[in-house]
Design a protein around this motif. Structure first.
Motif, mmCIF file in Angstrom:
data_model
loop_
_atom_site.group_PDB
_atom_site.id
_atom_site.type_symbol
_atom_site.label_atom_id
_atom_site.label_comp_id
_atom_site.label_asym_id
_atom_site.label_seq_id
_atom_site.Cartn_x
_atom_site.Cartn_y
_atom_site.Cartn_z
ATOM 1 N N MET A 1 33.371 44.255 30.267
ATOM 2 C CA MET A 1 33.508 43.502 31.600
ATOM 3 C C MET A 1 34.272 44.245 32.900
ATOM 4 O O MET A 1 34.787 45.228 32.708
ATOM 5 C CB MET A 1 34.733 42.663 31.067
ATOM 6 C CG MET A 1 34.932 41.241 31.836
ATOM 7 S SD MET A 1 36.076 40.002 31.333
ATOM 8 C CE MET A 1 35.061 39.057 30.112
ATOM 9 N N PRO A 2 33.598 43.838 33.897
ATOM 10 C CA PRO A 2 33.927 44.495 34.992
ATOM 11 C C PRO A 2 35.425 44.162 35.696
ATOM 12 O O PRO A 2 35.626 43.942 37.013
ATOM 13 C CB PRO A 2 33.073 44.216 35.943
ATOM 14 C CG PRO A 2 32.643 42.818 35.635
ATOM 15 C CD PRO A 2 32.753 42.736 34.215
ATOM 16 N N ILE A 3 36.474 44.134 34.865
ATOM 17 C CA ILE A 3 37.713 43.853 35.280
ATOM 18 C C ILE A 3 38.618 45.102 35.275
ATOM 19 O O ILE A 3 38.747 45.618 34.034
ATOM 20 C CB ILE A 3 38.398 42.586 34.601
ATOM 21 C CG1 ILE A 3 37.493 41.536 34.954
ATOM 22 C CG2 ILE A 3 39.804 42.404 35.009
ATOM 23 C CD1 ILE A 3 37.940 40.305 34.352
ATOM 24 N N LYS A 4 39.499 45.716 36.247
ATOM 25 C CA LYS A 4 40.106 46.806 35.965
ATOM 26 C C LYS A 4 41.515 46.618 36.489
ATOM 27 O O LYS A 4 41.821 45.965 37.363
ATOM 28 C CB LYS A 4 39.477 47.957 36.860
ATOM 29 C CG LYS A 4 40.049 49.176 36.811
ATOM 30 C CD LYS A 4 39.511 50.213 37.646
ATOM 31 C CE LYS A 4 38.326 50.792 36.576
ATOM 32 N NZ LYS A 4 37.618 52.159 37.332
ATOM 33 N N LYS A 5 42.494 47.067 35.591
ATOM 34 C CA LYS A 5 43.868 46.743 36.245
ATOM 35 C C LYS A 5 44.099 48.073 37.115
ATOM 36 O O LYS A 5 43.834 49.221 36.729
ATOM 37 C CB LYS A 5 44.737 46.779 34.848
ATOM 38 C CG LYS A 5 46.377 46.488 35.372
ATOM 39 C CD LYS A 5 47.068 46.399 33.922
ATOM 40 C CE LYS A 5 48.520 46.024 34.425
ATOM 41 N NZ LYS A 5 49.287 45.441 33.308
ATOM 42 N N LEU A 6 45.013 48.004 38.169
ATOM 43 C CA LEU A 6 45.081 48.726 39.075
ATOM 44 C C LEU A 6 46.752 49.158 39.041
ATOM 45 O O LEU A 6 47.338 48.389 38.089
ATOM 46 C CB LEU A 6 45.050 48.229 40.538
ATOM 47 C CG LEU A 6 43.500 47.886 40.870
ATOM 48 C CD1 LEU A 6 43.506 47.180 42.273
ATOM 49 C CD2 LEU A 6 42.623 48.724 40.986
ATOM 50 N N LYS A 7 46.958 50.306 39.640
ATOM 51 C CA LYS A 7 48.576 50.854 39.426
ATOM 52 C C LYS A 7 49.504 49.694 39.927
ATOM 53 O O LYS A 7 50.601 49.867 39.419
ATOM 54 C CB LYS A 7 48.587 52.109 39.936
ATOM 55 C CG LYS A 7 48.015 53.282 39.550
ATOM 56 C CD LYS A 7 47.798 54.361 40.404
ATOM 57 C CE LYS A 7 47.225 55.577 39.575
ATOM 58 N NZ LYS A 7 47.530 56.776 40.508
ATOM 59 N N ASN A 8 49.252 48.900 40.809
ATOM 60 C CA ASN A 8 50.116 48.172 41.188
ATOM 61 C C ASN A 8 50.348 46.724 40.382
ATOM 62 O O ASN A 8 51.060 45.789 40.968
ATOM 63 C CB ASN A 8 49.980 47.650 42.866
ATOM 64 C CG ASN A 8 48.622 47.099 43.106
ATOM 65 O OD1 ASN A 8 47.822 46.582 42.146
ATOM 66 N ND2 ASN A 8 48.365 46.636 44.375
ATOM 67 N N GLY A 9 49.509 46.588 39.389
ATOM 68 C CA GLY A 9 49.683 45.443 38.446
ATOM 69 C C GLY A 9 48.608 44.467 38.803
ATOM 70 O O GLY A 9 48.605 43.415 37.879
ATOM 71 N N SER A 10 47.845 44.357 39.820
ATOM 72 C CA SER A 10 47.078 43.558 40.111
ATOM 73 C C SER A 10 45.632 43.849 39.350
ATOM 74 O O SER A 10 45.545 45.000 39.164
ATOM 75 C CB SER A 10 46.795 43.189 41.763
ATOM 76 O OG SER A 10 46.135 44.538 42.291
ATOM 77 N N ALA A 39 41.565 36.791 36.968
ATOM 78 C CA ALA A 39 40.793 37.761 37.219
ATOM 79 C C ALA A 39 39.433 37.334 36.334
ATOM 80 O O ALA A 39 38.348 37.325 36.600
ATOM 81 C CB ALA A 39 41.064 39.315 36.725
ATOM 82 N N GLU A 40 39.813 36.922 34.991
ATOM 83 C CA GLU A 40 38.710 36.398 34.029
ATOM 84 C C GLU A 40 38.265 35.420 34.456
ATOM 85 O O GLU A 40 36.769 34.937 34.573
ATOM 86 C CB GLU A 40 39.243 36.397 32.617
ATOM 87 C CG GLU A 40 39.768 37.650 31.804
ATOM 88 C CD GLU A 40 40.372 37.166 30.783
ATOM 89 O OE1 GLU A 40 40.780 36.142 30.434
ATOM 90 O OE2 GLU A 40 40.735 38.370 30.052
ATOM 91 N N GLU A 41 38.809 34.199 35.089
ATOM 92 C CA GLU A 41 38.190 33.109 35.445
ATOM 93 C C GLU A 41 37.482 33.365 36.940
ATOM 94 O O GLU A 41 36.288 32.628 36.986
ATOM 95 C CB GLU A 41 39.386 32.271 36.044
ATOM 96 C CG GLU A 41 40.183 31.473 34.888
ATOM 97 C CD GLU A 41 41.216 30.753 35.038
ATOM 98 O OE1 GLU A 41 41.714 30.599 36.296
ATOM 99 O OE2 GLU A 41 41.851 30.111 34.332
ATOM 100 N N LEU A 42 38.069 34.196 37.711
ATOM 101 C CA LEU A 42 37.041 34.668 38.799
ATOM 102 C C LEU A 42 35.826 35.323 38.572
ATOM 103 O O LEU A 42 34.872 35.013 38.959
ATOM 104 C CB LEU A 42 38.113 35.478 39.785
ATOM 105 C CG LEU A 42 37.521 36.058 40.696
ATOM 106 C CD1 LEU A 42 37.261 34.760 41.884
ATOM 107 C CD2 LEU A 42 38.404 36.913 41.726
ATOM 108 N N TYR A 43 36.003 36.222 37.474
ATOM 109 C CA TYR A 43 34.718 36.762 36.970
ATOM 110 C C TYR A 43 33.626 35.645 36.629
ATOM 111 O O TYR A 43 32.582 35.597 36.682
ATOM 112 C CB TYR A 43 35.002 37.738 35.751
ATOM 113 C CG TYR A 43 33.787 38.448 35.085
ATOM 114 C CD1 TYR A 43 32.790 39.376 35.731
ATOM 115 C CD2 TYR A 43 33.253 37.866 34.092
ATOM 116 C CE1 TYR A 43 31.912 39.747 35.062
ATOM 117 C CE2 TYR A 43 32.248 38.281 33.362
ATOM 118 C CZ TYR A 43 31.543 39.091 33.841
ATOM 119 O OH TYR A 43 30.278 39.675 33.127
ATOM 120 N N ILE A 44 34.044 34.776 35.780
ATOM 121 C CA ILE A 44 33.337 33.718 35.292
ATOM 122 C C ILE A 44 32.631 33.025 36.319
ATOM 123 O O ILE A 44 31.332 32.674 36.435
ATOM 124 C CB ILE A 44 33.875 32.938 34.172
ATOM 125 C CG1 ILE A 44 34.161 33.614 33.016
ATOM 126 C CG2 ILE A 44 33.139 31.710 33.825
ATOM 127 C CD1 ILE A 44 35.103 33.271 32.059
#
Length: 59
Positions: A1-10, A39-44
């Motif tokens: 899945m193209p969702i990645k957690k960033l260092k700032n928590g977003s 993020a998952e809802e946005l991806y869908i």
């Protein structure tokens, strides 16, 4: 899945929406979300929008 957690928590959602017919390069949409569920809802939603042809342009 193209969702990645960033260092700032977003979370960053990076989705491919096809290939540019002129340049041959991949077109991408990148969006940010505060939570994993968002993020998952946005991806869908993005995937559905571009797979069903509801988009008007790639801007």
């Amino acid at each position: 899945m193209p969702i990645k957690k960033l260092k700032n928590g977003s979370y960053k959602v990076d989705i491919s929406v096809g290939v540019d017919p002129v340049t041959g390069r991949r077109r991408r949409k990148i969006r940010m979300a505060k939570t994993k569920k968002e993020a998952e809802e946005l991806y869908i939603a993005l995937k559905h929008k571009y797979n069903s042809g509801l988009h008007l342009s790639f801007n």
